[in-house]
Design a protein around this motif. Structure first.
Motif, PDB file in Angstrom:
ATOM      1  N   ARG A  28     -39.758   8.019  -8.780  1.00 31.75           N
ATOM      2  CA  ARG A  28     -39.399   6.998  -9.770  1.00 31.75           C
ATOM      3  C   ARG A  28     -38.325   7.511 -10.715  1.00 31.75           C
ATOM      4  NH1 ARG A  28     -44.031   6.281 -12.836  1.00 31.75           N
ATOM      5  NH2 ARG A  28     -44.950   5.094 -11.162  1.00 31.75           N
TER       6      ARG A  28
ATOM      7  N   SER B 276     -34.494   6.124 -10.772  1.00 31.39           N
ATOM      8  CA  SER B 276     -34.041   5.563 -12.038  1.00 31.39           C
ATOM      9  C   SER B 276     -32.708   6.179 -12.465  1.00 31.39           C
ATOM     10  CB  SER B 276     -35.103   5.816 -13.117  1.00 31.39           C
ATOM     11  OG  SER B 276     -34.657   5.368 -14.363  1.00 31.39           O
TER      12      SER B 276
ATOM     13  N   ALA C 154     -43.290   0.951  -8.012  1.00 36.47           N
ATOM     14  CA  ALA C 154     -42.710   2.088  -8.731  1.00 36.47           C
ATOM     15  C   ALA C 154     -41.185   2.047  -8.678  1.00 36.47           C
ATOM     16  CB  ALA C 154     -43.230   3.398  -8.143  1.00 36.47           C
ATOM     17  N   LEU C 155     -40.624   1.645  -7.529  1.00 30.42           N
ATOM     18  CA  LEU C 155     -39.166   1.566  -7.403  1.00 30.42           C
ATOM     19  C   LEU C 155     -38.607   0.444  -8.279  1.00 30.42           C
ATOM     20  CD1 LEU C 155     -38.793   2.181  -3.572  1.00 30.42           C
ATOM     21  CD2 LEU C 155     -38.228   3.756  -5.433  1.00 30.42           C
TER      22      LEU C 155
ATOM     23  N   ALA D 217     -38.470   1.577 -11.696  1.00 32.92           N
ATOM     24  CA  ALA D 217     -37.367   2.526 -11.887  1.00 32.92           C
ATOM     25  C   ALA D 217     -36.039   1.808 -12.088  1.00 32.92           C
ATOM     26  CB  ALA D 217     -37.285   3.468 -10.694  1.00 32.92           C
TER      27      ALA D 217
END
Length: 129
Positions: A78, A82, A112-113, A116
């Protein structure tokens, strides 16, 4: 009147072409993942290289940045994604999920992506034909 002899330049160009043809297949490195089969339209060709998060059959996570063979934690992925998205917001993000991985784990990675900063996350599949 002097003329430029272009024959050596053509030879160099052909040698470079052969070198690129031999090395191009080696650029697609990563973790061996048994992709699920699905009939889907291919993603439009992007100019930038995509970020690929691989989930192998044991549920281990890998990212195609730096050392691709290194198992990473979800928080690390992540953070790295990011950073890349902040620098290049139009970078495509793809997930290579092994068919043996539970669906919930792939969804967790997708969430999670998106946290990010990835505007969209694609799933990679194999064509059944």
């Amino acid at each position: 009147m002097s003329q430029i002899n272009v024959v050596p330049y053509i030879d160099v160009m052909l040698v470079l072409l052969i070198i690129f043809m031999v090395t191009a297949p080696m650029l697609m490195q990563g973790v061996q993942v048994d992709l699920p089969e699905a009939s889907a339209e291919p993603v439009e060709n992007q100019d930038s290289e995509p970020l690929i998060v691989s989930v192998d059959a044991q549920g281990q996570l890998f990212l195609n940045l730096g050392n691709e063979k290194q198992v990473l934690e979800l928080a690390t992925i992540r953070e790295r994604v990011s950073t890349v998205i902040r620098r290049k917001p139009d970078t495509p993000v793809l997930i290579w999920g092994d068919r043996a991985v539970p669906y919930g784990q792939v969804v967790t990675v997708m969430v999670a992506l998106q946290e990010a900063g990835a505007p969209s996350v694609g799933l990679v599949t194999e064509d059944p034909n």
